[in-house]
Scaffold this active site. Sequence first.
Site, PDB file in Angstrom:
ATOM      1  N   THR A  51       0.851  -1.186   0.000  1.00 54.92           N
ATOM      2  CA  THR A  51       0.000   0.000   0.000  1.00 54.92           C
ATOM      3  C   THR A  51       0.888   1.236   0.000  1.00 54.92           C
ATOM      4  O   THR A  51       2.090   1.139  -0.272  1.00 54.92           O
ATOM      5  CB  THR A  51      -0.951  -0.018   1.214  1.00 54.92           C
ATOM      6  OG1 THR A  51      -0.162  -0.136   2.404  1.00 54.92           O
ATOM      7  CG2 THR A  51      -1.953  -1.161   1.123  1.00 54.92           C
ATOM      8  N   VAL A  53       0.715   4.434   2.437  1.00 51.51           N
ATOM      9  CA  VAL A  53       1.126   5.067   3.692  1.00 51.51           C
ATOM     10  C   VAL A  53       2.003   4.112   4.497  1.00 51.51           C
ATOM     11  O   VAL A  53       2.997   4.521   5.115  1.00 51.51           O
ATOM     12  CB  VAL A  53      -0.106   5.513   4.521  1.00 51.51           C
ATOM     13  CG1 VAL A  53       0.324   6.092   5.863  1.00 51.51           C
ATOM     14  CG2 VAL A  53      -0.932   6.529   3.748  1.00 51.51           C
ATOM     15  N   CYS A  54       1.658   2.840   4.473  1.00 49.68           N
ATOM     16  CA  CYS A  54       2.341   1.840   5.309  1.00 49.68           C
ATOM     17  C   CYS A  54       3.869   1.821   5.133  1.00 49.68           C
ATOM     18  O   CYS A  54       4.588   1.840   6.130  1.00 49.68           O
ATOM     19  CB  CYS A  54       1.760   0.449   5.066  1.00 49.68           C
ATOM     20  SG  CYS A  54       0.001   0.334   5.460  1.00 49.68           S
ATOM     21  N   PRO A  55       4.386   1.794   3.894  1.00 55.33           N
ATOM     22  CA  PRO A  55       5.851   1.731   3.791  1.00 55.33           C
ATOM     23  C   PRO A  55       6.544   2.990   4.303  1.00 55.33           C
ATOM     24  O   PRO A  55       7.687   2.915   4.751  1.00 55.33           O
ATOM     25  CB  PRO A  55       6.100   1.515   2.303  1.00 55.33           C
ATOM     26  CG  PRO A  55       4.866   1.974   1.612  1.00 55.33           C
ATOM     27  CD  PRO A  55       3.738   1.722   2.582  1.00 55.33           C
ATOM     28  N   ILE A  58       6.852   2.209   8.053  1.00 53.48           N
ATOM     29  CA  ILE A  58       7.797   1.119   8.293  1.00 53.48           C
ATOM     30  C   ILE A  58       9.225   1.609   8.069  1.00 53.48           C
ATOM     31  O   ILE A  58      10.112   1.340   8.871  1.00 53.48           O
ATOM     32  CB  ILE A  58       7.464  -0.097   7.399  1.00 53.48           C
ATOM     33  CG1 ILE A  58       6.080  -0.643   7.763  1.00 53.48           C
ATOM     34  CG2 ILE A  58       8.522  -1.179   7.529  1.00 53.48           C
ATOM     35  CD1 ILE A  58       5.506  -1.607   6.734  1.00 53.48           C
TER      36      ILE A  58
END
Length: 181
Positions: A51, A53-55, A58
Amino acid sequence: MINIGQQFPSFSKTAVVSLEKGKEFETITSDSLINDNNEWTCLFWWPKDFTFVCPTEIAEFNNNFSEFRDRDTKLIGASTDSEFVHLAWRNNHDDLRGLKFPMLADTSKSLAEALDILEPNEKIAYRATFIIDPQGIVRWVCVNDLSVGRNVKEVIRVLDALQTDELCPCNWEKGQETLTV
């Protein structure tokens, strides 16, 4: 949702810990959260692999990995995707190849359910962050809406405050005076 002061739920999950063939996966359990070395845990969740926003989150946790290590805190990332999806994502995303912390796979969603962090319609995890003390007790919880990335510097600030075991005023930062009664 699990509350501050409660024991973190029991779990045993597979995590991606490496890109090296034959050493990609490891089992992580709730037993590893409890220790005598005064080591804390920061466990953060994202909704879905592959997706947008997630990376960013992270990668930012990874950029601050040494900040957590300097605070005797292990970092664990998690989502409800499988370990195989985590591995494929790490292999295919430039910002995720060099991760220094495990990506936990909660494919059964049992841990996310125990934490009560599943979005009701899609049954994916909210952007939840848990700071857990060396006895396995939840000391801080923060949950963001699916569309809003979290602030890793704030997670570190709260961790610093919790580790003082003192009263910390609003906007307190490491090195500042704590409150005395």
